[in-house]
Design an enzyme around this catalytic site. Structure first.
Site: not given
Length: 393
Positions: A210, A243, A208, A127
């Protein structure tokens, strides 16, 4: 003073969103922005979130500040969601943050305080905000091999080879599940092998996560982070609720710091609170309170899990439909990896020229590296996308 500022690079996804809005064509397809959409193109408010909001509205008696690191019960429910019983709660410090991005920022700030100028190794690709945040805080971004463009799979041999060369002073950033931007994930066996390698190298790991619940399921998607927590003496985890709870605009995130045995958890907790204070004082609470309300209610938790599973299965169905259509139209199994990828994204391996043709000729909008948001599709737009891709190959 202000005239000395330098121009900033335009965000490619924001520019793509503007181009899509300005396109007058019917049937245009937006696969760029990383937001979940249902079959009608809307990002819905989840049933449990709506119910929790009504409950909170009726019961909330104050809007005063929470603690600098956020509410301790929010810490507890998120720790349980992500880590389960992998480690004792007494070894985990936590700070609520404005979204997963805020958690990553605080994590890198903590790394900077503990190890200024540290090298942070990230997957190639990753990302774009990962290297941007690290570099802005004076850390040194570096990469390890991760994705094989030709096959659309994880280059696990390359990944292991690169991470075998790291030192104990390095930081390794891993995607917990549903890799962004590729959609290619490690298997449980590969996670086990990677955990053993990282334990032997002694480097600090930042995860990470997410998209927990968007891949193979809530528990399955936590396999890697829990394996790391069980094996490593310390671990940083940046998590987002955008999300899986659909609370994008509420900006709900958390940083968990697994503390080595023998180290004062209170010391790390105090540093997290101090960093929150320096960055935004108190973290936002409303969205975190919604998540907390859901996860402390058996009824709301059950409904949330059921709707999250509906979301996950809908994306898997779209993946399988797209892979099948591409197989039929190209007379090749080249794109079968789309069905094996997990989460919202897949990287198709198209050239920038092919991506531009898709936009200009067919009204299909995707990021220049051919990352697509699967959730931007529906059963009617999948055949249109497949036909457009086949036309530009």
């Amino acid at each position: 003073m202000l005239e000395t500022l330098k121009p900033q690079a335009e965000d490619k996804i924001i520019r793509l969103m503007a181009q899509f809005r300005e396109d007058p064509r019917d049937g245009k397809i937006d696969l760029g922005v990383g937001v979940y959409k249902d079959a009608t193109g809307l990002t819905p408010v989840m049933r449990a979130v709506r119910a929790a909001g009504a409950e909170l509205q009726a019961s909330e008696t104050t809007k005063t500040y929470t603690a600098l690191a956020g509410d301790s019960q929010f810490h507890a429910v998120m720790r349980d969601l992500i880590l389960g019983d992998a480690v004792p709660a007494s070894r985990v410090a936590a700070a609520a943050t404005p979204g997963g991005t805020g958690a990553l920022r605080i994590a890198c700030d903590l790394i900077r305080k503990a190890r200024p100028g540290a090298r942070v190794l990230m997957s190639d690709p990753t990302w774009p905000n990962h290297p941007a945040i690290a570099q802005d805080l004076g850390l040194v971004p570096a990469t390890y091999r991760y994705f094989d463009e030709a096959s659309g799979t994880v280059d696990f041999a390359g990944m292991k080879a690169d991470l075998s060369a790291i030192s104990a002073d390095d930081i390794v950033l891993l995607h917990g599940c549903c890799h962004n931007p590729t959609g290619a994930n490690l298997t449980p066996a590969e996670w086990d092998e990677l955990v053993a390698l990282l334990k032997a190298k002694g480097a600090t790991v930042l995860v990470d996560i997410a998209y927990q619940g968007f891949g193979d399921g809530l528990e399955e998607d936590a396999y890697g982070v829990r394996a790391l927590a069980k094996a490593l003496p310390e671990l940083l985890i940046a998590a987002s609720c955008s999300k899986n709870f659909g609370v994008y605009r509420e900006r709900v995130g958390i940083l968990l710091a697994l503390v080595p045995e023998g180290t004062e958890t209170a010391l790390v907790q105090a540093n997290l609170a101090a960093l929150n204070r320096l960055n935004y004082s108190f973290p936002p609470d409303h969205g975190a309170r919604l998540v907390q309300t859901i996860l402390t209610s058996e009824t709301l938790t059950a409904d949330w899990k059921a709707e999250l599973e509906e979301v996950r299965l809908s994306m898997l169905g779209l993946r399988e439909q797209l892979a099948s259509e591409l197989r039929r139209l190209t007379n090749s199994d080249h794109f079968d990896f789309v069905a094996r990828h997990r989460g919202m994204f897949s990287r198709l391996g198209l050239s920038p020229e092919q991506v531009e043709r898709l936009r200009v000729e067919f009204g299909v909008y995707m990021v220049g590296d051919s990352r697509i948001n699967i959730a931007g599709l529906n059963t009617e737009s999948v055949p249109k996308l497949a036909a457009a891709i086949a036309a530009v190959l």
